[in-house]
Design a protein around this motif. Structure first.
Motif, PDB file in Angstrom:
ATOM      1  N   ALA A   1      39.264   7.840  -8.697  1.00 17.03           N
ATOM      2  CA  ALA A   1      38.409   7.552  -7.550  1.00 17.03           C
ATOM      3  C   ALA A   1      38.986   8.276  -6.332  1.00 17.03           C
ATOM      4  N   LEU A   2      38.325   9.364  -5.923  1.00 18.95           N
ATOM      5  CA  LEU A   2      38.810  10.227  -4.845  1.00 18.95           C
ATOM      6  C   LEU A   2      37.777  10.285  -3.726  1.00 18.95           C
ATOM      7  N   ASN A   3      38.255  10.064  -2.501  1.00 20.90           N
ATOM      8  CA  ASN A   3      37.340   9.937  -1.363  1.00 20.90           C
ATOM      9  C   ASN A   3      36.232   8.955  -1.726  1.00 20.90           C
ATOM     10  N   TYR A   4      36.673   7.829  -2.269  1.00 16.51           N
ATOM     11  CA  TYR A   4      35.745   6.814  -2.771  1.00 16.51           C
ATOM     12  C   TYR A   4      35.702   5.621  -1.825  1.00 16.51           C
ATOM     13  N   GLY A   5      34.503   5.124  -1.570  1.00 20.83           N
ATOM     14  CA  GLY A   5      34.293   3.875  -0.855  1.00 20.83           C
ATOM     15  C   GLY A   5      33.059   3.219  -1.449  1.00 20.83           C
ATOM     16  N   SER A   6      33.163   1.956  -1.781  1.00 21.19           N
ATOM     17  CA  SER A   6      32.072   1.307  -2.500  1.00 21.19           C
ATOM     18  C   SER A   6      30.812   1.182  -1.648  1.00 21.19           C
ATOM     19  N   ARG A   7      30.968   0.903  -0.360  1.00 22.34           N
ATOM     20  CA  ARG A   7      29.775   0.803   0.490  1.00 22.34           C
ATOM     21  C   ARG A   7      29.066   2.155   0.580  1.00 22.34           C
ATOM     22  N   ASN A   8      29.843   3.234   0.694  1.00 21.38           N
ATOM     23  CA  ASN A   8      29.238   4.572   0.683  1.00 21.38           C
ATOM     24  C   ASN A   8      28.541   4.840  -0.640  1.00 21.38           C
ATOM     25  N   GLU A   9      29.161   4.393  -1.735  1.00 17.49           N
ATOM     26  CA  GLU A   9      28.573   4.587  -3.053  1.00 17.49           C
ATOM     27  C   GLU A   9      27.221   3.887  -3.158  1.00 17.49           C
ATOM     28  N   ILE A  10      27.147   2.652  -2.664  1.00 13.69           N
ATOM     29  CA  ILE A  10      25.896   1.894  -2.735  1.00 13.69           C
ATOM     30  C   ILE A  10      24.825   2.543  -1.854  1.00 13.69           C
ATOM     31  N   LEU A  11      25.215   3.024  -0.671  1.00 10.31           N
ATOM     32  CA  LEU A  11      24.263   3.737   0.185  1.00 10.31           C
ATOM     33  C   LEU A  11      23.775   5.021  -0.495  1.00 10.31           C
ATOM     34  N   HIS A  12      24.697   5.732  -1.121  1.00  6.79           N
ATOM     35  CA  HIS A  12      24.341   6.954  -1.847  1.00  6.79           C
ATOM     36  C   HIS A  12      23.357   6.631  -2.963  1.00  6.79           C
ATOM     37  N   ALA A  13      23.606   5.516  -3.656  1.00  8.62           N
ATOM     38  CA  ALA A  13      22.707   5.096  -4.739  1.00  8.62           C
ATOM     39  C   ALA A  13      21.330   4.750  -4.190  1.00  8.62           C
ATOM     40  N   MET A  14      21.292   4.051  -3.065  1.00 13.36           N
ATOM     41  CA  MET A  14      20.011   3.675  -2.468  1.00 13.36           C
ATOM     42  C   MET A  14      19.209   4.909  -2.050  1.00 13.36           C
ATOM     43  N   LYS A  15      19.883   5.906  -1.493  1.00 15.93           N
ATOM     44  CA  LYS A  15      19.186   7.130  -1.089  1.00 15.93           C
ATOM     45  C   LYS A  15      18.596   7.838  -2.307  1.00 15.93           C
ATOM     46  N   GLY A  16      19.366   7.880  -3.404  1.00 23.06           N
ATOM     47  CA  GLY A  16      18.854   8.492  -4.624  1.00 23.06           C
ATOM     48  C   GLY A  16      17.682   7.727  -5.192  1.00 23.06           C
ATOM     49  N   LEU A  17      17.782   6.400  -5.147  1.00 22.21           N
ATOM     50  CA  LEU A  17      16.701   5.553  -5.636  1.00 22.21           C
ATOM     51  C   LEU A  17      15.432   5.744  -4.809  1.00 22.21           C
TER      52      LEU A  17
END
Length: 253
Positions: free
Chosen positions: A149-165
């Motif tokens: 997990a590099l330059n990883y943040g879970s809140r950023n990950e969830i936002l990234h997922a929402m944008k893709g969705l």
């Protein structure tokens, strides 16, 4: 600093442990905390602790392979770690290249496959290139998945997922009414991976620090005061022994 290669020796005494026990977690996530404090206690610069922690990574990977763990996810660098002093950040982000230049042949020999999750595009070129080289070289291995997990943040990950969705919904590739948890998980960095069974955090802190917040919903937690550079194979096995004694009910009885 000379890094010892734990793959070459196996003389350290270990607790009695049944490696074939079927109740071993398939996916273990680790927050590798305490590198800087380890160095400061010895009057050394904090970066020395991060370098010392590399040997611990290899010891744990080796033990995970022996225990037939399928996925090992290591919290290597968080989106919040950019706030640290520049010298420390620069050192941490050079470590993947240093680590892989020394240990990649041993990882390949142990059938380890390497992947990375996080906002990789905003990492320095040398970090991205080192990781991509390792990913390509280990692509055909089918043993332990070492997930960095590099330059990883879970809140950023969830936002990234929402944008893709939302993009797929707008493009009519996804129906909001039909969306469920499994479908949403496919938009996360960990798409296709089993969620962690066990989270280990070293260094004495008892928090998640923005790590795998969605994925850890039903994960078992194990905390230790041991600083990451001092985390041994025996300590790893203690975590697994504790996990084997727990009953996972997932909200049931």
């Amino acid at each position: 600093m000379i890094m010892k290669n734990p793959f070459l020796t196996n003389k350290q005494s270990q607790e009695s442990f049944d490696y074939s026990d079927g109740h071993t977690p398939e996916h273990i996530a680790i927050i590798m905390d305490g590198n800087g404090r380890w160095a400061e206690k010895r009057g050394m610069p904090r970066v020395a602790g991060h370098k010392e922690g590399l040997s611990t990574v290899v010891k744990v990977v080796k033990m995970a392979v022996k225990c037939q763990v399928k996925i090992l996810t290591l919290y290597t660098f968080s989106t919040e770690n950019w706030k640290r002093p520049k010298q420390e950040v620069d050192t941490i982000l050079r470590l993947p290249k240093e680590f892989l230049s020394v240990y990649l042949p041993d990882l390949i020999a142990n059938n380890v496959r390497i992947e990375a999750i996080g906002d990789l595009e905003n990492l320095p070129a040398h970090t991205r290139e080192a990781m991509q080289f390792a990913i390509d070289r280990t692509r055909d291995n089918n043993g332990l998945l070492l997930n960095m997990a590099l330059n990883y943040g879970s809140r950023n990950e969830i936002l990234h997922a929402m944008k893709g969705l939302l993009k797929d919904i707008n493009d009519s590739n996804q129906s909001l009414d039909e969306l469920d948890e499994q479908q949403f998980s496919n938009y996360l960095y960990t798409a296709g991976m089993k969620e962690p069974d066990l989270l280990i955090r070293t260094g004495g802190e008892k928090r998640l620090s923005n790590f795998l917040l969605w994925q850890l919903a039903y994960t078992e937690f194990w905390f230790t005061d041991v600083l990451w550079p001092d985390f041994s194979e025996m300590e790893f096995l203690r975590a697994l022994k504790d996990y084997r004694q727990r009953k996972r009910r997932y909200g049931g009885i």
